[in-house]
Write an enzyme that holds these catalytic residues in place. Structure first.
Site, PDB file in Angstrom:
ATOM      1  N   LEU A 189       9.993  -5.932  -0.071  1.00  0.00           N
ATOM      2  CA  LEU A 189      10.817  -5.957   1.147  1.00  0.00           C
ATOM      3  C   LEU A 189      11.635  -4.687   1.400  1.00  0.00           C
ATOM      4  CD1 LEU A 189      12.224  -9.624   1.362  1.00  0.00           C
ATOM      5  CD2 LEU A 189      11.042  -8.400   3.186  1.00  0.00           C
ATOM      6  N   GLY A 240      -7.870 -10.388   6.914  1.00  0.00           N
ATOM      7  CA  GLY A 240      -9.259  -9.954   6.795  1.00  0.00           C
ATOM      8  C   GLY A 240      -9.891  -9.469   8.077  1.00  0.00           C
ATOM      9  N   LYS A 254       8.651  -4.471  10.665  1.00  0.00           N
ATOM     10  CA  LYS A 254       8.733  -4.788   9.231  1.00  0.00           C
ATOM     11  C   LYS A 254       9.796  -5.871   9.047  1.00  0.00           C
ATOM     12  CE  LYS A 254       8.633  -4.414   4.676  1.00  0.00           C
ATOM     13  NZ  LYS A 254       7.529  -5.083   3.937  1.00  0.00           N
ATOM     14  N   GLY A 271      -3.721  -6.094   9.296  1.00  0.00           N
ATOM     15  CA  GLY A 271      -2.872  -5.586   8.220  1.00  0.00           C
ATOM     16  C   GLY A 271      -3.555  -4.494   7.431  1.00  0.00           C
ATOM     17  N   THR A 272      -4.296  -4.897   6.388  1.00  0.00           N
ATOM     18  CA  THR A 272      -4.924  -3.921   5.489  1.00  0.00           C
ATOM     19  C   THR A 272      -5.773  -2.895   6.240  1.00  0.00           C
ATOM     20  OG1 THR A 272      -4.933  -5.479   3.638  1.00  0.00           O
ATOM     21  CG2 THR A 272      -6.543  -3.688   3.556  1.00  0.00           C
ATOM     22  N   ASN A 299       9.988 -15.029   8.389  1.00  0.00           N
ATOM     23  CA  ASN A 299       8.998 -14.880   7.318  1.00  0.00           C
ATOM     24  C   ASN A 299       9.304 -15.862   6.184  1.00  0.00           C
ATOM     25  OD1 ASN A 299       7.230 -14.064   5.396  1.00  0.00           O
ATOM     26  ND2 ASN A 299       7.729 -11.888   5.526  1.00  0.00           N
ATOM     27  N   CYS A 323       7.190 -14.327   1.876  1.00  0.00           N
ATOM     28  CA  CYS A 323       7.131 -13.065   1.125  1.00  0.00           C
ATOM     29  C   CYS A 323       6.923 -13.350  -0.364  1.00  0.00           C
ATOM     30  CB  CYS A 323       8.403 -12.252   1.304  1.00  0.00           C
ATOM     31  SG  CYS A 323       8.356 -10.773   0.262  1.00  0.00           S
TER      32      CYS A 323
END
Ligand code: DHB
Length: 311
Positions: free
Chosen positions: A73, A248, A45, A269-270, A127, A130
């Site tokens: 975050l 995706g 993370k 991810g998802t 990153n 964000c």
């Protein structure tokens, strides 16, 4: 033997699939679950200088076609994740990616200097994308800030560093961003973070609390945008910069398309959030099946070899 092994610079991975930062990587327990799965690596993370609680809940919501989040975050602070990856490295675990951002630029420098001075020799992902911290714009949508940040980082940071990018939507932006990244010894670019600040509505209401419902969109919604970004940067970046494809991916076909567009590593991810770590076995098997059908033995056989329609 069909292989889905891959490399980023000098780092070797037995499998090209791994989690996307933010999913299944907040705690040591979650990270160990990804490490113990079929994934070829894990990313932590995004860790900030200080630990953070993040935005109020509900802050993540699944839809039929993907997800929306405005986590803000939440994390245990970069030191928690740095300690973890150093320990993993000593145990000869899988290769790791440590995700970080200040969120301020002073804090980003402080973190990167601490990593530079630490025993960690693995990959770091900065990153730049964000979308969920109220009052903070995404760094990577401001090319001047991005360039000056990278310029100062590479004066002292000598370990392998990659960047996580938001999606871009204009050919000129692909050109401008790639021209900047090609000026620096970047190990990888990761395309893409969520599409920032979408809005999902159920009945007459938003579905997440922060920012009156605005949040980053992931899942099926974003695959065409993710593929375009992977391929646009594959076409433009120096060959020394590896591309990680994210966005995706929920089956072997999606992973195959990311690699066809130029990705060397593919993050989930998802779909990982929705299905759990068994998804790495499922997608690996499906990817290998497609490679078998097409007669490909390794990812190099088709990476970047997207076909165009000619006259
Ligand atoms: C968060 C979301 C992101 O897309 C990201 O890159 C980092 C953090 C978040 O809201 O926690």
């Amino acid at each position: 033997m069909i292989s889905t092994a891959t490399t980023i610079g000098q780092f070797h991975f037995d499998n090209c699939l791994m989690n996307a930062a933010g999913v299944h990587c907040m705690t040591r327990t979650e990270l160990e679950e990804v490490r113990n799965s079929a994934a070829g690596a894990f990313v932590t993370k995004t860790g900030t200088y200080e630990s953070r609680n993040g935005n109020p809940e509900p802050r993540y919501y699944d839809t039929i076609l993907g997800s929306i989040n405005s986590m803000g975050l939440p994390n245990h602070g970069y030191q928690y994740y740095l300690d973890f990856v150093i320990k993993e490295q000593k145990n000869n675990s899988k290769n790791t990616i440590l995700s970080i951002v200040g969120p301020s630029s002073d804090e980003t420098h402080h973190i990167l200097k601490a990593i530079q001075d630490s025993d960690y020799q693995g990959l770091v992902e900065l990153n730049l994308s964000c979308p969920n911290v109220p009052g903070k714009p995404q760094i990577a949508y401001d090319f001047e800030t991005t360039e000056s940040l990278l310029k100062s980082i590479f004066t002292y940071y000598k370990k392998p560093l990659g960047i996580k990018l938001p999606p871009y939507f204009d050919i000129v932006h692909f050109d401008q961003a790639a021209a900047i990244f090609n000026r620096f010894p970047i190990a990888f670019v990761n395309c893409v973070n969520s599409i920032g600040n979408g809005l999902v509505i159920e009945d007459e209401s938003v579905v997440i609390k922060p920012k009156n419902g605005f949040g980053g969109i992931g899942g099926d919604y974003i695959k065409p945008t993710a593929l375009a970004n992977v391929h646009a940067f594959y076409q433009r970046l120096n060959k020394s910069i590896t591309i990680i494809g994210t966005g995706g991916v929920k089956n072997g076909r999606d992973a195959f398309e990311h690699i066809l567009c130029g990705a060397s590593m593919v993050q989930i991810g998802t779909a990982l959030q929705q299905e759990g770590v068994s998804i790495f076995d499922k997608i690996t098997d499906e990817l290998k099946e497609i490679m078998t059908e097409k007669g490909y033995q390794t990812l190099e056989d088709f990476r970047g070899k997207l076909h165009y329609i000619k006259d």
